[in-house]
Design an enzyme around this catalytic site. Structure first.
Site, PDB file in Angstrom:
ATOM      1  N   PHE A  15       0.613  -1.159   0.188  1.00  5.83           N
ATOM      2  CA  PHE A  15      -0.414  -0.342  -0.032  1.00  5.83           C
ATOM      3  C   PHE A  15       0.706   1.069  -0.006  1.00  5.83           C
ATOM      4  O   PHE A  15       0.531   2.462  -0.554  1.00  5.83           O
ATOM      5  CB  PHE A  15      -0.524   0.156   0.923  1.00  5.83           C
ATOM      6  CG  PHE A  15      -2.079   0.831   1.451  1.00  5.83           C
ATOM      7  CD1 PHE A  15      -2.823   1.322  -0.365  1.00  5.83           C
ATOM      8  CD2 PHE A  15      -2.729   1.677   2.501  1.00  5.83           C
ATOM      9  CE1 PHE A  15      -3.782   1.680  -0.403  1.00  5.83           C
ATOM     10  CE2 PHE A  15      -3.722   2.638   1.748  1.00  5.83           C
ATOM     11  CZ  PHE A  15      -4.628   2.624   0.697  1.00  5.83           C
ATOM     12  N   ARG A  34      12.750   0.998   5.587  1.00  5.96           N
ATOM     13  CA  ARG A  34      13.383   1.087   6.763  1.00  5.96           C
ATOM     14  C   ARG A  34      14.568  -0.390   6.103  1.00  5.96           C
ATOM     15  O   ARG A  34      15.789  -0.240   7.057  1.00  5.96           O
ATOM     16  CB  ARG A  34      13.259   1.211   7.988  1.00  5.96           C
ATOM     17  CG  ARG A  34      11.528  -0.766   7.956  1.00  5.96           C
ATOM     18  CD  ARG A  34      11.116  -1.365   9.566  1.00  5.96           C
ATOM     19  NE  ARG A  34      10.792  -2.719   9.305  1.00  5.96           N
ATOM     20  CZ  ARG A  34      10.292  -2.587  10.196  1.00  5.96           C
ATOM     21  NH1 ARG A  34      10.391  -2.705  11.985  1.00  5.96           N
ATOM     22  NH2 ARG A  34       9.656  -4.419  10.531  1.00  5.96           N
ATOM     23  N   GLY A 146     -10.344   4.082   2.394  1.00  5.85           N
ATOM     24  CA  GLY A 146     -11.150   3.954   1.303  1.00  5.85           C
ATOM     25  C   GLY A 146     -11.579   2.910   0.449  1.00  5.85           C
ATOM     26  O   GLY A 146     -10.409   2.177   1.479  1.00  5.85           O
ATOM     27  N   ALA A 150      -4.697  -1.774  -3.386  1.00  2.00           N
ATOM     28  CA  ALA A 150      -3.319  -1.467  -3.252  1.00  2.00           C
ATOM     29  C   ALA A 150      -2.967  -2.365  -4.756  1.00  2.00           C
ATOM     30  O   ALA A 150      -2.468  -1.091  -6.038  1.00  2.00           O
ATOM     31  CB  ALA A 150      -1.720  -2.110  -2.575  1.00  2.00           C
ATOM     32  N   LYS A 201     -13.370  -2.929   9.566  1.00  2.00           N
ATOM     33  CA  LYS A 201     -13.523  -3.868   8.234  1.00  2.00           C
ATOM     34  C   LYS A 201     -13.090  -4.617   7.942  1.00  2.00           C
ATOM     35  O   LYS A 201     -13.527  -5.823   7.265  1.00  2.00           O
ATOM     36  CB  LYS A 201     -14.321  -2.776   7.086  1.00  2.00           C
ATOM     37  CG  LYS A 201     -12.777  -2.306   6.680  1.00  2.00           C
ATOM     38  CD  LYS A 201     -12.056  -3.223   4.911  1.00  2.00           C
ATOM     39  CE  LYS A 201     -11.168  -2.055   4.526  1.00  2.00           C
ATOM     40  NZ  LYS A 201      -9.505  -2.611   5.260  1.00  2.00           N
ATOM     41  N   ARG A 265      -5.726  -9.078   1.203  1.00  2.00           N
ATOM     42  CA  ARG A 265      -5.267  -9.334   2.466  1.00  2.00           C
ATOM     43  C   ARG A 265      -6.337 -10.270   3.268  1.00  2.00           C
ATOM     44  O   ARG A 265      -6.811 -11.623   3.982  1.00  2.00           O
ATOM     45  CB  ARG A 265      -3.637  -9.216   2.876  1.00  2.00           C
ATOM     46  CG  ARG A 265      -3.145  -9.043   2.143  1.00  2.00           C
ATOM     47  CD  ARG A 265      -1.640  -8.434   2.657  1.00  2.00           C
ATOM     48  NE  ARG A 265      -1.291  -7.300   3.319  1.00  2.00           N
ATOM     49  CZ  ARG A 265      -1.383  -6.013   3.133  1.00  2.00           C
ATOM     50  NH1 ARG A 265      -1.122  -6.123   2.244  1.00  2.00           N
ATOM     51  NH2 ARG A 265      -1.790  -5.188   4.040  1.00  2.00           N
ATOM     52  N   GLU A 291      -3.740  -6.840   8.846  1.00  2.00           N
ATOM     53  CA  GLU A 291      -4.386  -6.692  10.266  1.00  2.00           C
ATOM     54  C   GLU A 291      -5.676  -7.265  10.564  1.00  2.00           C
ATOM     55  O   GLU A 291      -6.173  -6.570  11.636  1.00  2.00           O
ATOM     56  CB  GLU A 291      -4.932  -5.185   9.916  1.00  2.00           C
ATOM     57  CG  GLU A 291      -3.575  -4.230   9.702  1.00  2.00           C
ATOM     58  CD  GLU A 291      -2.460  -3.715  10.539  1.00  2.00           C
ATOM     59  OE1 GLU A 291      -2.868  -4.191  11.706  1.00  2.00           O
ATOM     60  OE2 GLU A 291      -1.946  -2.682  10.260  1.00  2.00           O
TER      61      GLU A 291
END
Length: 347
Positions: A15, A34, A146, A150, A201, A265, A291
């Site tokens: 994303f 990173r 929204g 990705a 969601k 995912r 997530e």
């Protein structure tokens, strides 16, 4: 095209790189990764997971470089790592920076694996905007949420998002940076509602993927999506959000996208669970964070603490973490007592 300004993106996952490419259509972008080896590979190949980076996107050498060259910043980092990132970033940030995060998760100031629902404090569960305000001197904070899969954004397909903030200049700057002929940007002042829409969601998408994996059709999916949204509104209202946020692009819009697309995912996690795979194997194979799995655990702590009703969230916890069979779970949900339709509109 505003080539005289540079926007920063922190996080080069799927994303993060999609947002960087979107932003690259309107201005120059500094993208921070990173992991030094990954950063070097992206810099030399000019690709992330096979998708070319926009010509206006450059790879940053450090967080300091991003902060010194950009006043508009988009952190896109999984919620489990967001606090560490923002603490590392903080010494370089100024009060005049604008920060719009795009992370759809929650942070907890306790170990979610060991926490007891009755003893937790809700103030120890924070949104990413809470963390930014707590750990930095930045005041003008916003979020982006929204139906933004990705993969579709990277393919150049049309889409829309919501920039939410209490500050009009955050919505203005976010819109100016992102809006294009293929990408619409809506504003919203209810940042908590938009953040929670994006977070909650994800667990409904896991359920939708499982339903699809079991072979059920569109009637069942429509039932799941509408009642899943109702459950999101109940939880969101209990946490102080306005129900309107859940009825817009970042709520029902994102819910439809993630509950119907194999590119999600979280949808994939549910689908593969239904096909008999183990959760730990799926998460290891994904290579990126889903997530919704973490949200399920945090959400259960919240609803148990509040004594709220959230049958879908509860039954998904039993499926993923206690081994409840999917068919038995579905049988339980179909016997759950119901009353009138769209009752959540009266909340």
């Amino acid at each position: 095209m505003y080539l005289d300004r540079i926007v920063g993106v922190v996080g080069a996952g799927s994303f993060g790189s999609a947002i960087a490419n979107l932003l690259g259509e309107n201005q120059r972008v500094l993208l921070y990764e990173r992991n030094p080896e990954s950063a070097q590979r992206i810099k030399s190949e000019r690709k992330i997971k096979g998708t070319p980076l926009h010509k206006n996107v450059a790879i940053a050498d450090s967080l300091q470089q991003v902060a010194e060259n950009c006043f508009l910043l988009f952190p896109v980092v999984p919620s489990a790592f967001f606090k560490d990132m923002i603490i590392d970033f903080s010494p370089y940030l100024r009060a005049d920076h604008i920060m719009i995060h795009a992370t759809k998760g929650l942070h907890c100031e306790f170990d979610i694996e060991k926490a007891n629902a009755k003893s937790i404090r809700l103030k120890d569960i924070q949104s990413m905007s809470d963390l930014i305000l707590q750990e930095t001197g930045i005041v003008r904070v916003g979020c982006m949420a929204g139906p933004n899969l990705a993969g579709e954004i990277m393919e150049g397909q049309p889409a829309a998002t919501v920039i939410a903030s209490r500050f009009n200049e955050v919505i203005y700057e976010g819109t100016l940076a992102l809006k294009s002929n293929r990408f619409q940007v809506y504003g919203n002042r209810d940042i908590l509602g938009i953040e929670l829409s994006g977070v909650l969601k994800n667990y409904v998408a896991i359920a939708s993927g499982a339903l699809h994996g079991l072979g059920y059709g569109e009637n069942a999916r429509a039932l799941l999506i509408t009642r899943g949204m109702a459950e999101m509104i109940y939880i969101g209202k209990a946490l102080g959000a306005d129900k309107k946020a859940f009825l817009g692009i970042a709520g029902i819009g994102d819910l439809i996208a993630t509950c119907t697309s194999p590119k999600s995912r979280n949808f994939s996690v549910g689908y593969r669970i239904a096909k008999g795979e183990k959760l730990e194997d799926i998460l290891r194979d994904l290579g990126e964070v889903a997530e919704g799995v973490r949200t399920l655990k945090i959400g259960k702590l919240i609803v148990d603490h509040l004594g709220a009703s959230a049958p879908l969230l509860q039954i998904l916890n039993k499926i993923l973490f206690e081994g409840l069979e999917l068919e038995r779970a579905l049988h339980f949900l179909m016997r759950y007592p119901v009353t009138i339709d769209a009752e959540y509109l009266d909340l």
